[in-house]
Design a protein around this motif. Structure first.
Motif, PDB file in Angstrom:
ATOM      1  N   ALA A 284       0.834  -1.204   0.000  1.00 38.08           N
ATOM      2  CA  ALA A 284       0.000   0.000   0.000  1.00 38.08           C
ATOM      3  C   ALA A 284       0.872   1.258   0.000  1.00 38.08           C
ATOM      4  CB  ALA A 284      -0.936  -0.004   1.207  1.00 38.08           C
ATOM      5  N   ASP A 285       1.935   1.248   0.819  1.00 33.81           N
ATOM      6  CA  ASP A 285       2.831   2.413   0.869  1.00 33.81           C
ATOM      7  C   ASP A 285       3.553   2.601  -0.468  1.00 33.81           C
ATOM      8  OD1 ASP A 285       2.103   2.791   3.469  1.00 33.81           O
ATOM      9  OD2 ASP A 285       3.875   1.832   4.323  1.00 33.81           O
ATOM     10  N   THR A 286       3.943   1.483  -1.095  1.00 39.04           N
ATOM     11  CA  THR A 286       4.667   1.562  -2.370  1.00 39.04           C
ATOM     12  C   THR A 286       3.780   2.165  -3.456  1.00 39.04           C
ATOM     13  OG1 THR A 286       6.006  -0.364  -1.770  1.00 39.04           O
ATOM     14  CG2 THR A 286       5.902   0.228  -4.105  1.00 39.04           C
ATOM     15  N   TYR A 287       2.532   1.676  -3.555  1.00 40.50           N
ATOM     16  CA  TYR A 287       1.614   2.221  -4.559  1.00 40.50           C
ATOM     17  C   TYR A 287       1.254   3.674  -4.248  1.00 40.50           C
ATOM     18  CZ  TYR A 287       0.921  -2.263  -6.897  1.00 40.50           C
ATOM     19  OH  TYR A 287       1.101  -3.398  -7.611  1.00 40.50           O
ATOM     20  N   ARG A 288       1.171   4.019  -2.948  1.00 38.30           N
ATOM     21  CA  ARG A 288       0.891   5.407  -2.585  1.00 38.30           C
ATOM     22  C   ARG A 288       2.033   6.320  -3.020  1.00 38.30           C
ATOM     23  NH1 ARG A 288       1.528   6.014   3.275  1.00 38.30           N
ATOM     24  NH2 ARG A 288       3.656   6.343   2.575  1.00 38.30           N
ATOM     25  N   TYR A 293      -3.329   5.250  -6.544  1.00 40.79           N
ATOM     26  CA  TYR A 293      -4.167   5.207  -5.341  1.00 40.79           C
ATOM     27  C   TYR A 293      -5.222   4.097  -5.377  1.00 40.79           C
ATOM     28  CZ  TYR A 293      -1.904   9.623  -4.330  1.00 40.79           C
ATOM     29  OH  TYR A 293      -0.974  10.583  -4.072  1.00 40.79           O
ATOM     30  N   ASP A 294      -5.613   3.624  -6.556  1.00 39.42           N
ATOM     31  CA  ASP A 294      -6.563   2.506  -6.599  1.00 39.42           C
ATOM     32  C   ASP A 294      -5.947   1.249  -6.003  1.00 39.42           C
ATOM     33  OD1 ASP A 294      -8.467   4.092  -7.759  1.00 39.42           O
ATOM     34  OD2 ASP A 294      -8.035   3.452  -9.817  1.00 39.42           O
ATOM     35  N   SER A 295      -4.689   0.981  -6.355  1.00 32.69           N
ATOM     36  CA  SER A 295      -3.989  -0.179  -5.790  1.00 32.69           C
ATOM     37  C   SER A 295      -3.732   0.023  -4.302  1.00 32.69           C
ATOM     38  CB  SER A 295      -2.668  -0.403  -6.530  1.00 32.69           C
ATOM     39  OG  SER A 295      -2.900  -0.706  -7.883  1.00 32.69           O
ATOM     40  N   ARG A 297      -5.643   1.635  -2.243  1.00 31.36           N
ATOM     41  CA  ARG A 297      -6.928   1.371  -1.593  1.00 31.36           C
ATOM     42  C   ARG A 297      -7.202  -0.126  -1.487  1.00 31.36           C
ATOM     43  NH1 ARG A 297      -9.029   3.300   1.943  1.00 31.36           N
ATOM     44  NH2 ARG A 297      -9.651   1.304   2.696  1.00 31.36           N
ATOM     45  N   TYR A 298      -6.843  -0.893  -2.550  1.00 30.65           N
ATOM     46  CA  TYR A 298      -7.103  -2.338  -2.567  1.00 30.65           C
ATOM     47  C   TYR A 298      -6.357  -3.039  -1.431  1.00 30.65           C
ATOM     48  CZ  TYR A 298      -6.718  -7.236  -3.925  1.00 30.65           C
ATOM     49  OH  TYR A 298      -6.731  -8.600  -3.898  1.00 30.65           O
ATOM     50  N   TYR A 299      -5.061  -2.739  -1.281  1.00 26.84           N
ATOM     51  CA  TYR A 299      -4.278  -3.451  -0.261  1.00 26.84           C
ATOM     52  C   TYR A 299      -4.639  -2.987   1.150  1.00 26.84           C
ATOM     53  CZ  TYR A 299      -1.584  -5.791  -3.829  1.00 26.84           C
ATOM     54  OH  TYR A 299      -1.216  -6.595  -4.864  1.00 26.84           O
ATOM     55  N   LEU A 300      -5.032  -1.749   1.314  1.00 32.42           N
ATOM     56  CA  LEU A 300      -5.510  -1.315   2.625  1.00 32.42           C
ATOM     57  C   LEU A 300      -6.784  -2.060   3.002  1.00 32.42           C
ATOM     58  CD1 LEU A 300      -4.888   2.542   2.471  1.00 32.42           C
ATOM     59  CD2 LEU A 300      -3.673   0.877   3.872  1.00 32.42           C
ATOM     60  N   GLU A 301      -7.649  -2.332   2.034  1.00 34.14           N
ATOM     61  CA  GLU A 301      -8.862  -3.106   2.311  1.00 34.14           C
ATOM     62  C   GLU A 301      -8.517  -4.549   2.669  1.00 34.14           C
ATOM     63  OE1 GLU A 301     -11.061  -2.583  -1.261  1.00 34.14           O
ATOM     64  OE2 GLU A 301     -11.932  -0.644  -0.666  1.00 34.14           O
TER      65      GLU A 301
END
Length: 683
Positions: A284-288, A293-295, A297-301
């Motif tokens: 999530a941090d890497t995609y952020r 941001y869609d990815s 959001r996916y890993y945070l979920e």
């Protein structure tokens, strides 16, 4: 060398044994014949004993018997065993290891000299005596080189590396680690040692912000662990590598994803939910960071799904902060706020004040962006309070831990003495039945044990009191150093303000537009008012400012800017009345505006400017009044809707003082500043 309580007990028990020998002189042949048997019997009990406290008592009894047999090699061996089970502070360990070292040295036993020397050096390290640690580590190095003992050479190098690391001599520390690694590579079964050395190197490079080198060492650890197939450890180290990559900017986005996804795979193989969730957070941090941001959001979920199974509040706090950062990055601050507040509350519950302080700063910024200044100010206050408390709280915690350690140690002593009593009773029960004369010795031993308990408690309390006094003196000295540092900071801030004022004056000389010159002049005047505050802070012993003295200096400075203007200043303020810097900065700027305006607008040609400044208390608030004999504000001037920079600035600064200002005209302009004094001043 100071005598420790355990060593004192050892001496007392030795003297008891001597008394017993004197009493039983008629039975000397019998006693000599049984010393070896008793020593062997105690050895059997030692082999079946798990409690460290009981082992200490058993080893002490064995030493007495071995000394009576004049078996000093065995005395040294038992002293070394005592060093291994000694308390964590290093003092008792040093006493026993040093005695073992002395005996091994007399006997020329190089191998055991190396082991005892290492234990003495380690004990010194526990006491933070790094000079002595280095001395004994170098002695160990010499012994190991003579004996060609590779294991001891590695131990000595690692000790020297730790000493240099504690002294922030990172280059020397890395040199010792490199020498240790070369030695370890030539020894069999070296994986654990190599991993330990690589871990130490990685930590040093991480501390030096050389993240690429830190990551290189972690990659080497992962390659060593891969053949073993320990997926759990591989997941942990892969997550560590991802943490370093997130800081170093030394690898591509694809490389970061590759490492983390491999970490996820390791976690799945090991059925390690926590490790998988941590890997998801790295993703999530890497995609952020890549603004995908869609990815994110996916890993945070995905993490939210795993959280109930993990049930770790500290990890939940990290995830909450990550959620808040995500919503903030996508421009949805209202949705980010609940996550940041949740993270703040978790850090508060866990007592992690550093993390709590960081989130307080973020919340202050988010509320400021939303123009919710009440909550922004609240979290700013939290941030300042947490920041200021961290230093002193760390010192208080040291003292508290010392007290808790004392209570715990007292309980250990009680349990240990109970075990000793049972041991003595069981070992001498048969002899007591056969020989009545031994009753005298046992009664004497019991009396001495009671005396030892009393004396031991007295020594421990005295030692604790000395330690507490040392800690208290350290805290007081560090607080004094902090005050000196703050004073020096105010001196430097004052000098910076003076430089800024000079720069503004030079700028004004290069400008022809009179309006611009006037604005620069106003800015210079405000800078000088703040410089006066820091000048007074530097000259004072405390960190508060005497209001009357400050205002008099400020008026004198402003008077210099209006050549030919005569003035009469009356001041009715208690000369001992003080303000702290948080209140003094806005108050000084308000005073600068009002006095400057008086000189600019209230003065009349060939007239005497009169300024009256009073301080009084009214309805629980302090009221500072400025009055001049000028014409005041224009009749049609509305202070509430006026766009004047000076009037607007006075209003905003009064709010910072938790108060307001009032204006009226009565034989001159009258400005009243109603404010609340800080509760920490004038106490």
């Amino acid at each position: 060398m100071a005598m420790t309580p355990h060593y004192f007990c050892h001496l007392v028990l030795r003297y008891v044994a001597i008394i017993g020998v004197l009493v039983l002189l008629p039975f000397k042949p019998f006693a000599q014949d049984n010393l070896k048997t008793k020593l062997d019997s105690l050895e059997l009990i030692v082999s079946e004993t798990k409690s460290e406290d009981s082992l200490v008592q058993l080893y002490s009894a064995q030493i007495i018997l071995a000394e009576q047999l004049e078996d000093f090699r065995r005395v040294a061996d038992i002293e070394y065993k005592l060093a291994l089970v000694s308390s964590f502070d290093g003092l008792e360990m040093q006493t026993h290891a040093q005695r073992a070292l002395d005996i091994y040295t007399d006997q020329g036993d190089t191998a055991n000299m190396a082991e005892a020397t290492y234990r003495v050096a380690y004990a010194k390290q526990l006491q933070n005596d790094y000079d002595s640690t280095k001395y004994f580590a170098q002695r160990l190095l010499t012994l190991a080189e003579v004996a060609h003992d590779t294991v001891s050479l590695i131990k000595a190098r690692l000790l020297l590396s730790s000493v240099y690391n504690h002294l922030s001599l990172f280059s020397q520390s890395l040199q010792e680690l490199n020498k240790s690694k070369i030695l370890a590579e030539s020894t069999p079964d070296n994986k654990s040692v190599i991993i330990d050395i690589l871990n130490r190197e990685s930590f040093i490079y991480y501390s030096l912000s050389e993240y690429d080198k830190s990551a290189e060492r972690i990659n080497q650890i992962i390659e060593i662990l891969k053949p073993e197939g320990d997926n759990r450890r591989l997941n942990v180290w892969s997550n560590n590598l991802a943490s370093v990559y997130s800081l170093c900017n030394c690898v591509s986005f694809d490389r970061r994803k590759e490492v983390i996804k491999q970490s996820v795979e390791y976690a799945k193989r090991a059925n390690f939910t926590y490790g998988k969730a941590f890997a998801y957070k790295h993703l999530a941090d890497t995609y952020r960071d890549a603004e995908q941001y869609d990815s994110t959001r996916y890993y945070l979920e995905q993490i939210e799904i795993l959280l109930p199974e993990i049930n770790k509040p500290d990890f939940t706090g990290l995830v909450s902060v990550a959620q808040g950062s995500y919503w903030s990055n996508v421009g949805n601050d209202p949705k980010a706020l609940p996550y940041f507040i949740k993270g703040y509350n978790i850090w508060e519950q866990l007592g992690k004040k550093k993390d709590q302080m960081d989130i307080a700063w973020i919340l202050n910024d988010v509320y400021r962006q939303q123009k919710d200044y009440t909550n922004a100010y609240k979290y700013l206050n939290f941030y300042v309070a947490l920041r200021d408390s961290l230093f002193s709280e760390a010192k208080i915690r040291e003292v508290k831990e010392l007290e808790l350690s004392y209570d715990f140690r007292q309980k250990q002593i009680t349990d240990s003495l109970k075990n000793e009593e049972k041991l003595l009773q069981s070992r001498y029960e048969t002899t007591l039945q056969k020989r009545s004369k031994l009753m005298v010795i046992i009664v004497g031993v019991a009396i001495l044990i009671v005396a030892i308990i009393i004396y031991y408690g007295f020594i421990r309390q005295k030692k604790l009191a000395e330690l507490l006094k040392v800690k208290s003196d350290q805290v007081e000295n560090e607080l004094h150093q902090k005050e000196l540092l703050l004073t020096e900071i105010h001196h430097r801030v004052k000098n910076n303000f003076q430089i800024l004022s000079s720069l503004l004056e030079l700028q004004a000389k290069g400008v022809d537009d009179q309006a611009t010159k006037a604005l620069i002049s106003e800015g210079k005047s405000r800078v000088k008012s703040m410089a006066l505050i820091h000048s007074q802070l530097y000259d004072n012993e405390g960190l508060t400012i005497h209001l009357a003295e400050y205002l008099q200096n400020l008026i004198n400075e402003i008077q210099k800017s209006f050549e030919g203007q005569t003035s009469e200043v009356k001041m009715d303020i208690d000369p001992n009345y003080t303000l702290d810097i948080d209140n003094m900065v806005p108050m000084g700027l308000i005073a600068n505006e009002l006095v400057t305006n008086a000189f600019k607008y209230a003065s009349q040609p060939n007239g005497l400017l009169k300024i009256q400044v009073d301080l009084k208390e009214e309805n629980g608030k302090n009221v500072l009044t400025f009055k001049d004999n000028g014409p005041g504000l224009p009749a049609n001037f509305d202070v509430k809707t006026a766009k004047s920079t000076g009037i607007w600035l006075i209003g905003r600064l009064a709010l910072q003082l938790h108060g307001h200002y009032e204006y009226e005209y009565k034989d001159g302009a009258i400005f009243e500043i109603h404010f609340t004094q800080s509760e920490f001043v004038n106490q």
